[in-house]
Design a protein around this motif. Structure first.
Motif, short mmCIF file in Angstrom:
data_model
loop_
_atom_site.label_atom_id
_atom_site.label_comp_id
_atom_site.label_asym_id
_atom_site.label_seq_id
_atom_site.Cartn_x
_atom_site.Cartn_y
_atom_site.Cartn_z
N LYS A 235 -31.42 67.39 50.46
CA LYS A 235 -31.24 67.47 49.03
C LYS A 235 -29.71 67.58 48.53
N ASP A 236 -28.91 68.26 49.52
CA ASP A 236 -27.48 68.07 49.16
C ASP A 236 -26.99 66.56 49.09
N GLU B 73 -28.84 63.99 48.20
CA GLU B 73 -29.20 63.45 46.92
C GLU B 73 -28.67 64.00 45.79
N ASN B 74 -28.18 65.31 45.74
CA ASN B 74 -27.38 65.75 44.55
C ASN B 74 -25.89 65.34 44.57
N HIS B 75 -25.50 65.04 45.65
CA HIS B 75 -24.06 64.39 45.77
C HIS B 75 -23.92 63.27 45.29
N ASN B 76 -25.14 62.08 45.62
CA ASN B 76 -25.14 60.79 45.36
C ASN B 76 -25.61 60.66 43.98
N SER B 77 -26.41 61.45 43.32
CA SER B 77 -27.03 61.26 42.12
C SER B 77 -25.83 61.12 40.92
N VAL B 78 -24.69 61.78 41.21
CA VAL B 78 -23.82 61.90 40.10
C VAL B 78 -23.10 60.70 39.87
#
Length: 131
Positions: free
Chosen positions: A123-124, A126-131
């Motif tokens: 999840k971290d 995904e959150n880091h690469n979604s930005v």
């Protein structure tokens, strides 16, 4: 009960009325004079003379085929899948390598700490690469 009587009346009276109303007198006389057709029955004569026995044998054959196919399905699909699930989920079974290789403390640590940590890392990521 009234509807059953009405249905019976419909089945019994309607064909006779349709016969009288739809066919002209000429066609009715032609239909009455038609010779019956003789159809030779194939198969065993004893079964042809006794249709109820033939039906019972067919039911027996269908039930036997059904039983054999269900037994085959149980042996070839259900049992292996159940053993695989017992091994994967419960770490039980005589053919389960994980039950013999890994201890209960390993699995406790795996499910309580390793899996949640891995999910958090995903999840971290995904959150880091979604930005």
């Amino acid at each position: 009960l009234i509807l059953n009587g009405l249905g019976l009346l419909f089945v019994v009276v309607l064909p006779r009325d349709l016969y009288q109303q739809l066919l002209s007198p000429y066609m009715r006389s032609k239909v009455k004079n038609v010779e019956p057709i003789v159809v030779t029955m194939r198969g065993v004569n004893a079964l042809n003379r006794n249709p109820s026995l033939k039906d019972i044998l067919w039911i027996g054959a269908v039930l036997t085929i059904l039983f054999c196919s269900m037994k085959y399905y149980s042996v070839s699909v259900v049992r292996p899948v159940t053993e695989a699930l017992d091994c994967a989920c419960l770490s039980e079974g005589s053919n389960c390598r994980e039950a013999h290789t890994f201890s209960e403390s390993f699995w406790d640590n795996y499910w309580q700490f390793d899996v949640p940590r891995t999910i958090k890392e995903i999840k971290d990521f995904e959150n880091h690469n979604s930005v």
